[in-house]
Design a protein around this motif. Structure first.
Motif, PDB file in Angstrom:
ATOM      1  N   ASP A 105      -0.820   4.028  -2.507  1.00 54.97           N
ATOM      2  CA  ASP A 105      -1.279   2.981  -3.422  1.00 54.97           C
ATOM      3  C   ASP A 105      -2.674   2.498  -3.052  1.00 54.97           C
ATOM      4  O   ASP A 105      -3.497   2.223  -3.936  1.00 54.97           O
ATOM      5  CB  ASP A 105      -0.300   1.814  -3.395  1.00 54.97           C
ATOM      6  CG  ASP A 105      -0.719   0.685  -4.327  1.00 54.97           C
ATOM      7  OD1 ASP A 105      -0.637   0.873  -5.561  1.00 54.97           O
ATOM      8  OD2 ASP A 105      -1.141  -0.376  -3.826  1.00 54.97           O
ATOM      9  N   TYR A 166      -0.460  -6.178   2.495  1.00 56.68           N
ATOM     10  CA  TYR A 166       0.504  -6.091   1.398  1.00 56.68           C
ATOM     11  C   TYR A 166       1.534  -7.211   1.488  1.00 56.68           C
ATOM     12  O   TYR A 166       2.004  -7.560   2.572  1.00 56.68           O
ATOM     13  CB  TYR A 166       1.217  -4.739   1.416  1.00 56.68           C
ATOM     14  CG  TYR A 166       0.448  -3.651   0.706  1.00 56.68           C
ATOM     15  CD1 TYR A 166       0.672  -3.371  -0.635  1.00 56.68           C
ATOM     16  CD2 TYR A 166      -0.540  -2.928   1.375  1.00 56.68           C
ATOM     17  CE1 TYR A 166      -0.043  -2.389  -1.295  1.00 56.68           C
ATOM     18  CE2 TYR A 166      -1.261  -1.938   0.726  1.00 56.68           C
ATOM     19  CZ  TYR A 166      -1.012  -1.671  -0.613  1.00 56.68           C
ATOM     20  OH  TYR A 166      -1.735  -0.708  -1.264  1.00 56.68           O
ATOM     21  N   GLY A 169       6.198  -7.736  -4.030  1.00 53.67           N
ATOM     22  CA  GLY A 169       5.794  -7.793  -5.434  1.00 53.67           C
ATOM     23  C   GLY A 169       6.973  -7.993  -6.361  1.00 53.67           C
ATOM     24  O   GLY A 169       8.038  -7.413  -6.163  1.00 53.67           O
ATOM     25  N   GLN A 173       7.451  -3.352  -6.451  1.00 55.23           N
ATOM     26  CA  GLN A 173       6.617  -2.709  -5.453  1.00 55.23           C
ATOM     27  C   GLN A 173       5.727  -3.761  -4.803  1.00 55.23           C
ATOM     28  O   GLN A 173       5.316  -4.722  -5.449  1.00 55.23           O
ATOM     29  CB  GLN A 173       5.730  -1.629  -6.098  1.00 55.23           C
ATOM     30  CG  GLN A 173       6.487  -0.472  -6.738  1.00 55.23           C
ATOM     31  CD  GLN A 173       7.115   0.456  -5.703  1.00 55.23           C
ATOM     32  OE1 GLN A 173       7.013   0.216  -4.505  1.00 55.23           O
ATOM     33  NE2 GLN A 173       7.781   1.501  -6.169  1.00 55.23           N
ATOM     34  N   LYS A 175       2.339  -5.573  -3.290  1.00 55.45           N
ATOM     35  CA  LYS A 175       0.981  -5.631  -3.849  1.00 55.45           C
ATOM     36  C   LYS A 175      -0.018  -5.883  -2.728  1.00 55.45           C
ATOM     37  O   LYS A 175       0.215  -6.669  -1.812  1.00 55.45           O
ATOM     38  CB  LYS A 175       0.876  -6.723  -4.914  1.00 55.45           C
ATOM     39  CG  LYS A 175       1.334  -8.112  -4.487  1.00 55.45           C
ATOM     40  CD  LYS A 175       1.288  -9.094  -5.640  1.00 55.45           C
ATOM     41  CE  LYS A 175       1.654 -10.517  -5.223  1.00 55.45           C
ATOM     42  NZ  LYS A 175       3.081 -10.654  -4.895  1.00 55.45           N
ATOM     43  N   TYR A 363      -5.927  -8.523  -6.366  1.00 55.92           N
ATOM     44  CA  TYR A 363      -4.906  -7.561  -5.976  1.00 55.92           C
ATOM     45  C   TYR A 363      -5.401  -6.142  -6.231  1.00 55.92           C
ATOM     46  O   TYR A 363      -6.015  -5.862  -7.265  1.00 55.92           O
ATOM     47  CB  TYR A 363      -3.610  -7.793  -6.749  1.00 55.92           C
ATOM     48  CG  TYR A 363      -2.942  -9.115  -6.455  1.00 55.92           C
ATOM     49  CD1 TYR A 363      -2.498  -9.418  -5.175  1.00 55.92           C
ATOM     50  CD2 TYR A 363      -2.747 -10.064  -7.458  1.00 55.92           C
ATOM     51  CE1 TYR A 363      -1.881 -10.627  -4.890  1.00 55.92           C
ATOM     52  CE2 TYR A 363      -2.135 -11.277  -7.189  1.00 55.92           C
ATOM     53  CZ  TYR A 363      -1.707 -11.550  -5.899  1.00 55.92           C
ATOM     54  OH  TYR A 363      -1.106 -12.752  -5.628  1.00 55.92           O
ATOM     55  N   ARG A 366      -4.106  -4.000  -9.498  1.00 56.42           N
ATOM     56  CA  ARG A 366      -3.269  -4.902 -10.299  1.00 56.42           C
ATOM     57  C   ARG A 366      -4.183  -5.832 -11.111  1.00 56.42           C
ATOM     58  O   ARG A 366      -4.231  -7.032 -10.864  1.00 56.42           O
ATOM     59  CB  ARG A 366      -2.338  -5.742  -9.406  1.00 56.42           C
ATOM     60  CG  ARG A 366      -1.418  -4.958  -8.499  1.00 56.42           C
ATOM     61  CD  ARG A 366      -0.269  -4.323  -9.280  1.00 56.42           C
ATOM     62  NE  ARG A 366       0.796  -3.899  -8.394  1.00 56.42           N
ATOM     63  CZ  ARG A 366       0.798  -2.772  -7.694  1.00 56.42           C
ATOM     64  NH1 ARG A 366      -0.241  -1.952  -7.790  1.00 56.42           N
ATOM     65  NH2 ARG A 366       1.813  -2.457  -6.914  1.00 56.42           N
ATOM     66  N   THR A 370      -4.089  -9.865 -11.206  1.00 62.68           N
ATOM     67  CA  THR A 370      -5.268 -10.550 -10.672  1.00 62.68           C
ATOM     68  C   THR A 370      -5.797 -11.561 -11.675  1.00 62.68           C
ATOM     69  O   THR A 370      -6.110 -12.707 -11.329  1.00 62.68           O
ATOM     70  CB  THR A 370      -6.361  -9.534 -10.312  1.00 62.68           C
ATOM     71  OG1 THR A 370      -5.897  -8.683  -9.250  1.00 62.68           O
ATOM     72  CG2 THR A 370      -7.640 -10.226  -9.865  1.00 62.68           C
TER      73      THR A 370
END
Length: 594
Positions: A105, A166, A169, A173, A175, A363, A366, A370
């Protein structure tokens, strides 16, 4: 170096260089894998940074840092920053699946780790730099070099990324939070000035590598030229052992997670202890320090999105209820707003909004999230915390809870949606919801309400093993309630208020406790686990206990019986029978000695 020196710099690297030039022989970091002086730290981080550059790491890249708490972790973080990159903080104790997901990621172009963890990660499409004890490279710095790295880049700019950490989330998942050097430098400047940090100080490092409190522990120490000492793993949740270690190592400033801090401050301390400031945060602090404690206790509040610390305040020994979270630190702007994001009057409940240089860029990957959580303001970015607070006229802030379902489990942020998503991946589970249970966030446990796809209902241990493949330990529920269906509102959302009462206490495996001591120990254990009763031969940890609850159990035993029990003992002897026997043994030894 003075605190004023810090405020004149925009990033931390010049400060560390200055500390190295002034005292190259001073110990910079000491841990289980060895120790390095500032001169050695500079040399090893330069060598590792050069190796990363040879592998193609360029300014602005992200590099995974997956190491346990160690000297190597500090060398690796410094090296990545020196290479012009930002480090992605990854706890190697996470499941392999979660680590691999974070690396993918983040788009990490390389990863710094050790041989054991590298073996777990396997061969990937990114270079892996393996370090040995105390940050030494396993291979020569010019081995297999693909490019001429040239000189290391200049010190980063304030708007460059420093690190990525991180958090849980809500979409299933984790973030990644993008923190810039300006926010890190502000944290360092505030910390050094507020706690009068000098080169002779000795600080401790206890936070998990993937937890942003580790940032707070490491960088202000290095920027001051002080010495950082890694807390031994077996002492992290053991108040008695930790107290003795802090005293023996002459630690002057330390951070401790709230649950551990509450246990430590309740113990007896020598009057000549070197410790000046015990910093805590992550949960509501419900235990106030005794009036005769020989150091100050400072309660702090912050988020990954606001460079670790946003508010801070010394905790008084007098007072009712949980301690406040203090006032805004230097470089941070605080607002309390209503649902329309309009400021509310002092003394009125509202959502906490944080602005200033400490606010993260947003983020990673994201954009929509954000835009939702990070707002443009007249003085730069602002962050909607989702936390409900009340501000007094003097700026003191009282934390009241969350505006959403997010939980704090032993200081870690947990989104119930991520837990439910992992549970729902089990073939025997059709639907689920996770909630928190506990009187305070320090002893909160995760409880899962689950609906089976058929007649099969997996055992708790099976579900724990399944979830342990993708979730860290603190996100695995300790209790499960099976339902025919989850209650929903008229709008089709899960109705948490309509969930039935939590799972009833398991029937004790034995009869009533055989002695007064056993009865008292059983009562303490049942209270901590929030069950009606426990069997004298049932395993504390199998019933939902964990290291932080174990720390509270140790303090309760010390308060009630005046005995000292270590966390290691609890792991090895986790039943009421065994604990009571140890209490009685120590009482008998004390009576003989008297």
């Amino acid at each position: 170096m003075t605190a004023e020196t810090v405020t004149m710099n925009t990033t931390v690297l010049p400060l560390i260089d200055q500390a190295t030039a002034e005292s190259p022989e001073r110990v910079a970091v000491r841990g289980g894998d060895g120790a390095v002086t500032y001169g050695e730290l500079a040399a090893r981080s330069d060598q590792l940074a050069q190796r990363l550059r040879q592998l193609g790491v360029a300014p602005g890249d992200l590099v995974g840092l997956c190491l346990d708490r160690s000297v190597s972790l500090v060398v690796g973080a410094l090296a990545i920053v020196k290479a012009g990159a930002a480090y992605v903080a990854i706890d190697p104790n996470y499941p392999d699946e979660r680590i691999a997901w974070m690396l993918a990621d983040s788009g990490a172009v390389a990863v710094v780790t050790d041989a054991e963890i590298a073996g777990r990660l396997g061969a990937g499409d990114r270079p892996t730099v393996v370090v040995a004890d105390a940050g030494e490279l396993r291979d020569a710095p010019d081995a297999d070099a693909d490019v001429d790295a040239g000189p290391l880049p200049a010190a980063p700019q304030p708007t460059d990324l420093a690190y990525v950490v991180y958090t849980s989330g809500s979409t299933g998942q984790p973030k990644g939070v993008l923190v810039e050097h300006a926010g890190l430098a502000n944290l360092v400047a505030w910390h050094r000035a507020t706690f009068a940090l000098v080169a002779d100080d000795r600080t401790a490092q206890i936070a998990s590598p993937g937890f942003d409190a580790a940032v707070w522990e490491i960088w202000p120490t290095l920027a001051t030229g002080a010495s950082l000492h890694i807390v031994p793993e077996e002492l992290r949740g053991d108040p008695l052992g930790l107290r003795d270690w802090l005293v023996a190592k002459r630690i002057t400033v330390t951070f401790l997670p709230t649950a551990v801090a509450e246990g430590v401050i309740g113990l007896a301390w020598p009057g000549d202890v070197a410790l000046r400031h015990l910093l805590t945060g992550g949960d509501a602090l419900t235990r106030r320090p005794p009036a005769d404690l020989p150091f100050t206790v400072v309660n702090n509040y912050g988020l990954s999105e606001t460079a670790v610390v946003a508010t801070s305040g010394t905790v008084a020994s007098e007072g009712e209820g949980a301690a406040s979270i203090g006032r805004a630190i230097t470089g941070v702007e605080i607002e309390v707003v209503d649902e329309d994001l309009q400021p509310v009057a002092p003394g009125t409940d509202g959502e906490l909004i944080i602005g200033g240089v400490a606010v993260a860029r947003g983020y990673l990957n994201r954009d929509a999230l954000t835009a939702e959580r990070f707002l443009d303001g007249p003085h730069g970015r602002r962050y909607r915390t989702g936390d409900r607070v009340r501000m007094a006229p003097d700026g003191e802030i009282e934390f009241l809870g969350r505006l959403d379902d997010q939980l704090s489990i032993r200081g870690f942020r947990v989104e119930p949606g991520e837990v439910a998503a992992a549970l729902n991946a089990h073939p025997a589970i059709e639907a689920s919801v996770a909630v928190g249970a506990g009187r305070s966030s320090a002893d909160r446990q995760l409880v899962a309400y689950v609906v089976a796809t058929g007649a099969e209902r997996p055992e708790r241990d099976e579900l724990a093993r399944f979830l342990g493949g993708s979730l860290p330990e603190y996100m695995v529920p300790s209790r499960y309630v099976w339902l025919d269906a989850l209650p929903v509102t008229a709008h089709g959302k899960i109705d948490r208020e309509a969930l039935p009462a939590l799972v009833e206490a398991p029937a004790p495996s034995e009869g009533p406790a055989a002695s007064t001591v056993q009865a008292a120990v059983a009562g303490i254990v049942a209270e901590l686990l929030e069950v009606e009763a426990v069997g004298t031969d049932e395993n504390f940890f199998m019933l939902g206990g964990h290291s932080m609850l174990g720390a509270q159990l140790i303090v309760r035993l010390e308060d009630l019986f005046d005995v000292e029990v270590s966390l290691r003992f609890l792991f090895d002897h986790p039943t009421v029978t065994e604990i009571a026997a140890e209490v009685e043994r120590q009482q008998a030894d004390g009576a003989v000695a008297a």
